[in-house]
Write a protein that holds these residues in place. Structure first.
Motif, mmCIF file in Angstrom:
data_model
loop_
_atom_site.group_PDB
_atom_site.id
_atom_site.type_symbol
_atom_site.label_atom_id
_atom_site.label_comp_id
_atom_site.label_asym_id
_atom_site.label_seq_id
_atom_site.Cartn_x
_atom_site.Cartn_y
_atom_site.Cartn_z
ATOM 1 N N UNK A 28 0.784 -1.175 0.212
ATOM 2 C CA UNK A 28 -0.007 0.041 -0.005
ATOM 3 C C UNK A 28 0.840 1.227 0.183
ATOM 4 N N UNK A 29 1.826 1.337 0.786
ATOM 5 C CA UNK A 29 2.748 2.432 0.932
ATOM 6 C C UNK A 29 3.473 2.628 -0.354
ATOM 7 N N UNK A 30 3.745 1.513 -1.130
ATOM 8 C CA UNK A 30 4.516 1.626 -2.366
ATOM 9 C C UNK A 30 3.725 2.188 -3.375
ATOM 10 N N UNK A 31 2.566 1.749 -3.514
ATOM 11 C CA UNK A 31 1.481 2.400 -4.418
ATOM 12 C C UNK A 31 1.140 3.717 -4.208
ATOM 13 N N UNK A 32 1.358 4.194 -3.068
ATOM 14 C CA UNK A 32 0.906 5.639 -2.725
ATOM 15 C C UNK A 32 2.234 6.531 -2.706
ATOM 16 N N UNK A 33 3.381 6.032 -3.108
ATOM 17 C CA UNK A 33 4.591 6.779 -3.006
ATOM 18 C C UNK A 33 5.165 6.879 -4.170
ATOM 19 N N UNK A 43 16.325 12.501 -4.114
ATOM 20 C CA UNK A 43 15.245 11.892 -4.050
ATOM 21 C C UNK A 43 14.219 13.006 -3.696
ATOM 22 N N UNK A 44 13.208 13.277 -4.612
ATOM 23 C CA UNK A 44 12.036 13.861 -4.337
ATOM 24 C C UNK A 44 11.011 12.830 -4.079
ATOM 25 N N UNK A 45 10.280 12.795 -2.868
ATOM 26 C CA UNK A 45 9.455 11.634 -2.458
ATOM 27 C C UNK A 45 8.159 12.252 -2.281
ATOM 28 N N UNK A 46 7.134 11.773 -2.994
ATOM 29 C CA UNK A 46 5.888 12.278 -2.887
ATOM 30 C C UNK A 46 4.880 11.188 -2.303
ATOM 31 N N UNK A 47 4.347 11.330 -1.524
ATOM 32 C CA UNK A 47 3.475 10.401 -0.722
ATOM 33 C C UNK A 47 2.100 10.971 -0.521
ATOM 34 N N UNK A 48 0.974 10.009 -0.579
ATOM 35 C CA UNK A 48 -0.288 10.540 -0.228
ATOM 36 C C UNK A 48 -0.346 11.050 1.085
ATOM 37 N N UNK A 49 0.226 10.485 2.305
ATOM 38 C CA UNK A 49 0.165 10.600 3.460
ATOM 39 C C UNK A 49 1.448 10.925 4.030
ATOM 40 N N UNK A 50 1.702 11.392 5.021
ATOM 41 C CA UNK A 50 3.072 11.804 5.934
ATOM 42 C C UNK A 50 3.807 10.234 5.800
ATOM 43 N N UNK A 719 11.998 8.035 -12.601
ATOM 44 C CA UNK A 719 10.844 7.920 -11.637
ATOM 45 C C UNK A 719 10.300 6.679 -11.397
ATOM 46 N N UNK A 720 10.026 6.205 -10.091
ATOM 47 C CA UNK A 720 9.496 4.876 -9.910
ATOM 48 C C UNK A 720 8.825 4.909 -8.562
ATOM 49 N N UNK A 721 8.331 3.577 -8.232
ATOM 50 C CA UNK A 721 7.478 3.599 -7.066
ATOM 51 C C UNK A 721 8.501 2.426 -6.186
ATOM 52 N N UNK A 722 8.638 2.699 -4.975
ATOM 53 C CA UNK A 722 9.262 1.940 -4.124
ATOM 54 C C UNK A 722 9.172 0.391 -4.592
#
Length: 727
Positions: A28-33, A43-50, A719-722
């Protein structure tokens, strides 16, 4: 009715969200990040939540330098001896004296829910990295836990706990062991003064009319990476992160910026306890009471050859803190700030503040113990907080020495209110500086007044960096980001002027014995006391001071106080006899000729930058490629610090600390910034970002920070997801 009630409970239970498994959380984290790497690997990290952003941050940190992330936690949680052997056992014991593993877990469990989510995300990010990178073999920690963050809650190098002596701990808890113990330092060991420079500039001194901030920590090289964290919950922070932590320690967001400098505030005290033994029972005297001593058994493993052994220690605590050593028959507790939950709250929430009112409220948590804070924001506010965690004390007692723990009057009386601490806010001169020097010169005549504060709130004297910075900032006008960089790298060295002027004065009144010395003296008469790659005067000054330090002639004490750095310069330039100064100088010329074949050696030939591998302790080699650097140690008063040490059998000195992550920031309708990182973002020698900033570092060539997404996308290289391969 009863059946209906039970049915309602079943319906509610079926509607409750199912707790996710670890694997499901990762996915879930990987999908949202999303992670976007720019042209310097930042690294510029963009997440849905903190929590998503924290997950992505730790995953990205592990990509860049898992070795340092793991090492920091091996040290912090007290398991260093399992890697380094018995010599590090007392570093581990030190960590457990202040908090056992069970207590760390308890602290995690009592944390607010939002913080627990971040701690879980921290562990998830690292564990998902290990899951998706089976080729990475940890030295020790194969699975990270959320409670581990409780041991590493404040971003300073080593924090306060490094000041507690491992040798004294060994002597108390295992007095018959003659082992030479490790100091238990997380930082690189060299002779460079630890500290930083922070400048806050009001709009009255800048070309744009906007406030500006210099972020210039002096740390071990490669101790922090450069990151950008963004979430849909209001997080948008850029700056330096200590490997393994989940918050930007030195940095800025769109509205506020914060810079930390080491503080001279007294935040650690020793209490001598009067011990009372009654058979096997150990107690201590407190006023008219006899109080039971807390006894906690701690078992620690250590590496011995190819195997592991274990030792158990019965540790002790009073209400002052853990017993760390003894003075004669008195057991001594060492009290310091240990409030990991609040410290993590303060460290993370600091990154999300939008103005000074909010920032002030955050500072009222008062767990930033080892640092001062220099601040600027988009509203034009500039501020300086001298210390933050400051225990109240009875000024009748001298806390620079151990105090009588049996006397209740020596107890800490809570913390000083934030409003009582030393604070500079919007001084009319238009700037604030702190270079780990006294707060009483931070803003010219608008500085705080020494007589208004207890002595334990300040101990650092003035230093050459402070002396250097004040006239530069006073004279500065129409500052831009580029001219602020120039100011921060000003090459003048006030300490060199003091030292060499003393040598030149000696040459006027005492005979200069050799023609080489006479020629070198003539060159120094023409030197402008500025450091550069081509400067021969700088090389002469460094060899001269090195020879003086090795001579043993500089006194260690002045009266009953340890001599200060400025006091050493005073001795070498004025107190020492002219004959002694010239004799030391002659010896330094002979050493220089022996090492380099000529005393006319340019500074850049001697002073170098070299990074051979990703190891934490570098092995330097004169035969391997290196880069000349026209910077010098902050002990000379160099604002841009370049701390060095020699390698085994090297003639050259190599950089190990000083300017590491540096940024200049301008606030306004949109934030603008430029930054520099020593070497590069990655600890992997095969990465293009292992050394892509090395020459730029030597050339003082800063890069533009990509803060806004449109700018990040223009410079995106992957550009990638974890869990995905970099695209």
């Amino acid at each position: 009715m009863k059946k209906l009630f039970i049915l309602s409970l079943l319906v509610l239970a079926s509607c409750s969200p199912k707790e996710l498994t670890e694997q499901e959380r990762w996915e879930k984290h990987a999908e949202n990040t999303e992670i976007i790497r720019d042209d310097f690997g930042v690294p510029h990290i963009y997440g849905k939540t903190d929590a998503d952003a924290v997950f992505g941050l730790l995953y990205a940190q592990a990509e860049d330098d898992f070795n340092r992330v793991e090492r920091n936690y091996i040290w912090a949680i007290g398991r260093l001896a399992e890697v380094e052997g018995e010599k590090s056992l007392y570093s581990d014991l030190r960590a457990r004296l202040y908090m056992t593993e069970d207590e760390a877990k308890e602290n995690f469990e009592k944390s607010p829910e939002w913080l627990q989510k971040l701690c879980v995300a921290f562990a998830d990010g690292l564990n998902y990295y290990l899951e998706t990178h089976p080729e990475v073999k940890p030295k020790l920690i194969t699975h990270f836990e959320p409670w581990m963050t409780m041991y590493f809650s404040e971003g300073s190098i080593g924090g306060d706990i490094e000041r507690v002596s491992t040798r004294k701990i060994k002597d108390f808890y295992e007095p018959n062991n003659q082992l030479a113990v490790s100091q238990g330092l997380i930082r690189t060991s060299d002779n460079e003064p630890r500290g930083s420079n922070g400048f806050a500039i009001a709009g009255s001194k800048t070309k744009s009319g906007n406030a500006m901030l210099l972020i210039n920590p002096h740390t071990s090289f490669f101790f922090r990476g450069e990151v950008h964290m963004v979430s849909e919950e209001g997080l948008n922070a850029y700056g330096a992160v200590t490997w393994g932590q989940f918050f930007v320690y030195q940095g800025f967001n769109e509205k506020t910026g914060w810079m930390h400098t080491s503080t001279g505030t007294d935040i650690i005290d020793e209490f001598e306890e009067t011990i009372v033994k009654d058979g096997s029972k150990t107690s201590y005297k407190y006023g008219d009471e006899i109080r039971p001593m807390d006894s906690i058994e701690v078992s620690l493993k250590y590496k011995s050859g190819d195997d592991f052994k274990e030792k158990s220690f019965m540790t002790y605590r009073t209400h002052h803190g853990p017993i760390t050593h003894a003075n004669g028959d008195k057991w001594v507790t060492t009290a310091l700030m240990w409030s990991p939950v609040k410290a993590l709250e303060q460290s993370f929430t600091r990154t999300k503040k939008s103005n000074h009112k909010e920032f002030y409220e955050m500072m009222d948590i008062r767990t930033n113990s080892s640092n001062n804070t220099v601040y600027a924001d988009a509203d034009g506010t500039i501020a300086y907080y001298h210390g933050n965690f400051i225990p109240k004390r009875d000024v009748a007692f001298d806390y620079t020495k151990p105090v009588d723990g049996s006397n209740p009057k020596t107890d800490w009386q809570g913390l000083h209110a934030l409003e009582d601490n030393i604070l500079v806010l919007n001084p009319p001169n238009g700037w604030i500086q702190n270079c780990n020097s006294t707060p009483f010169t931070s803003a010219l005549e608008y500085s705080p007044k020494k007589e208004e504060y207890p002595a334990y709130m300040h101990s650092f004297p003035e230093n050459y960096r402070g002396i250097h910075a004040i006239p530069l900032l006073t004279e500065a006008t129409d500052l831009t980001l580029d001219s602020l960089i120039d100011l921060a790298y000003d090459p003048y060295l006030p300490g060199a002027e003091v030292l060499i002027t003393g040598l030149l004065e000696a040459a006027k009144v005492a005979p200069v014995e050799t023609n080489v010395a006479k020629e070198a003296i003539e060159l120094l008469k023409k030197w402008d006391f500025k450091v550069s790659e081509s400067s021969v005067g700088m090389t002469l000054a460094q060899f001269y001071i090195n020879t003086y330090y090795r001579s043993g002639k500089i006194p260690n004490m002045v009266g009953n106080k340890r001599i200060s750095r400025l006091g050493r310069f005073e001795y070498m330039s004025k107190t020492a006899s002219p004959t002694e100064r010239l004799a030391i100088f002659q010896q330094s010329l002979e050493q220089l000729k022996e090492d380099f074949g000529s005393w006319k050696t340019a500074w850049g030939e001697f002073n170098r930058y070299q990074r051979n591998d990703g190891e934490i302790e570098q092995d330097f080699d004169d035969a391997k490629p290196s880069i000349p650097v026209g910077m010098a140690s902050s002990s000379w008063g160099a604002l841009a610090s370049f701390g060095t040490r020699f390698g085994k059998d090297t003639k050259r000195q190599y950089g190990t600390s000083g300017n590491s992550f540096v940024a200049v920031v301008e606030f306004g309708d949109k934030v603008k910034a430029k930054s520099m990182l020593a070497g590069g973002q990655s600890g992997d020698v095969n990465s293009p970002h292992f050394s892509d900033q090395s020459q730029r570092y030597a050339d003082k060539q800063f890069k533009d920070v990509a803060f806004y997404r449109e700018d990040v996308l223009k410079r995106a290289k992957s550009t990638y997801h974890p869990g995905e391969k970099n695209k």
